[in-house]
Write a protein that holds these residues in place. Structure first.
Motif, PDB file in Angstrom:
ATOM      1  N   ARG A  89       0.842  -1.202   0.000  1.00  0.00           N
ATOM      2  CA  ARG A  89       0.000   0.000   0.000  1.00  0.00           C
ATOM      3  C   ARG A  89       0.870   1.243   0.000  1.00  0.00           C
ATOM      4  NH1 ARG A  89      -5.736  -0.298   0.595  1.00  0.00           N
ATOM      5  NH2 ARG A  89      -6.124  -2.390  -0.182  1.00  0.00           N
ATOM      6  N   THR A  98      -3.665   6.478   7.026  1.00  0.00           N
ATOM      7  CA  THR A  98      -2.370   5.939   6.626  1.00  0.00           C
ATOM      8  C   THR A  98      -2.563   4.768   5.663  1.00  0.00           C
ATOM      9  OG1 THR A  98      -2.273   4.346   8.434  1.00  0.00           O
ATOM     10  CG2 THR A  98      -1.391   6.561   8.872  1.00  0.00           C
ATOM     11  N   ARG A 100      -1.431   1.809   6.083  1.00  0.00           N
ATOM     12  CA  ARG A 100      -1.774   0.641   6.914  1.00  0.00           C
ATOM     13  C   ARG A 100      -3.266   0.625   7.245  1.00  0.00           C
ATOM     14  NH1 ARG A 100      -2.547  -3.863   8.597  1.00  0.00           N
ATOM     15  NH2 ARG A 100      -2.087  -4.547  10.697  1.00  0.00           N
ATOM     16  N   GLU A 101      -3.816   1.789   7.560  1.00  0.00           N
ATOM     17  CA  GLU A 101      -5.241   1.880   7.905  1.00  0.00           C
ATOM     18  C   GLU A 101      -6.146   1.574   6.710  1.00  0.00           C
ATOM     19  OE1 GLU A 101      -4.837   5.299  11.392  1.00  0.00           O
ATOM     20  OE2 GLU A 101      -5.317   5.878   9.343  1.00  0.00           O
ATOM     21  N   THR A 134       2.417  -6.906   5.492  1.00  0.00           N
ATOM     22  CA  THR A 134       2.103  -5.697   4.745  1.00  0.00           C
ATOM     23  C   THR A 134       3.385  -4.897   4.565  1.00  0.00           C
ATOM     24  OG1 THR A 134       1.568  -4.407   6.715  1.00  0.00           O
ATOM     25  CG2 THR A 134      -0.259  -5.538   5.619  1.00  0.00           C
ATOM     26  N   THR A 136       4.096  -0.982   3.580  1.00  0.00           N
ATOM     27  CA  THR A 136       3.440   0.291   3.305  1.00  0.00           C
ATOM     28  C   THR A 136       4.465   1.388   3.044  1.00  0.00           C
ATOM     29  OG1 THR A 136       3.288   0.780   5.673  1.00  0.00           O
ATOM     30  CG2 THR A 136       1.390  -0.282   4.657  1.00  0.00           C
ATOM     31  N   LEU A 146       5.557  -4.799   7.996  1.00  0.00           N
ATOM     32  CA  LEU A 146       4.930  -5.399   9.166  1.00  0.00           C
ATOM     33  C   LEU A 146       4.761  -6.892   8.909  1.00  0.00           C
ATOM     34  CD1 LEU A 146       3.727  -4.992  11.946  1.00  0.00           C
ATOM     35  CD2 LEU A 146       1.560  -4.419  10.856  1.00  0.00           C
ATOM     36  N   ALA A 149       1.279  -9.394   9.809  1.00  0.00           N
ATOM     37  CA  ALA A 149       0.371  -8.254   9.939  1.00  0.00           C
ATOM     38  C   ALA A 149      -1.032  -8.681  10.351  1.00  0.00           C
ATOM     39  CB  ALA A 149       0.307  -7.474   8.640  1.00  0.00           C
TER      40      ALA A 149
END
Length: 156
Positions: A89, A98, A100-101, A134, A136, A146, A149
């Motif tokens: 992402r 973000t 991640r979000e 993940t 990012t 991460l 994740a």
């Protein structure tokens, strides 16, 4: 070359993507995918960035852009006997949250369903474990990797 890479390499028609400044200069050449929208082309470029970044950290590419009826997986990498499903992402602006979000519960469920489909078709023959990571990219910062994740139930 690993057995599953021959088919992927033969079908990989994507040009090399531009690389961020933390990569060697010879990998920073900027190109555009023919016939792709700018959003799709940008996503493919960031997946290429992620692939190179992860390979520099010892992972090996197994497959890119796996698509099936259940969903899509950006990258599948190998770490020892583990198949690592990587969701990539990028967020240039944190106004909408973000990177991640942006990986919602529903997106995680689609990734998991696609990974289980891939596992049943190919993965179980070559690997012992399956992991979800993940990677990012936030604005101009270094990537955030991460590991583990989320799990098979989609829990963060």
């Amino acid at each position: 070359m690993l057995p599953w890479q021959a088919h992927q390499q033969a079908n990989d028609k994507h040009e090399k993507a531009p690389k961020p400044d933390w990569l060697p200069k010879h990998l920073q050449k900027k190109t555009r995918l023919q016939g792709a929208s700018s959003k799709v082309a940008a996503g493919t470029r960031w997946e290429a960035h992620a692939q190179v970044w992860l390979e520099e950290r010892g992972l090996t590419l197994v497959a890119r852009q796996i698509r099936c009826r259940q969903g899509e997986i950006d990258l599948i990498m190998q770490s020892g006997q583990t198949a690592v499903v990587v969701e990539v992402r990028r967020r240039a602006d944190k106004r909408w949250g973000t990177a991640r979000e942006s990986i919602t519960y529903e997106k995680r469920r689609k990734i998991i369903r696609t990974a289980l489909w891939w596992w049943g078709v190919k993965g179980r023959f070559f690997f012992k474990d399956l992991r979800f990571d993940t990677l990012t990219f936030e604005e101009e910062a270094q990537p955030i990797w991460l590991m583990h994740a989320f799990d098979i139930e989609g829990s963060v």
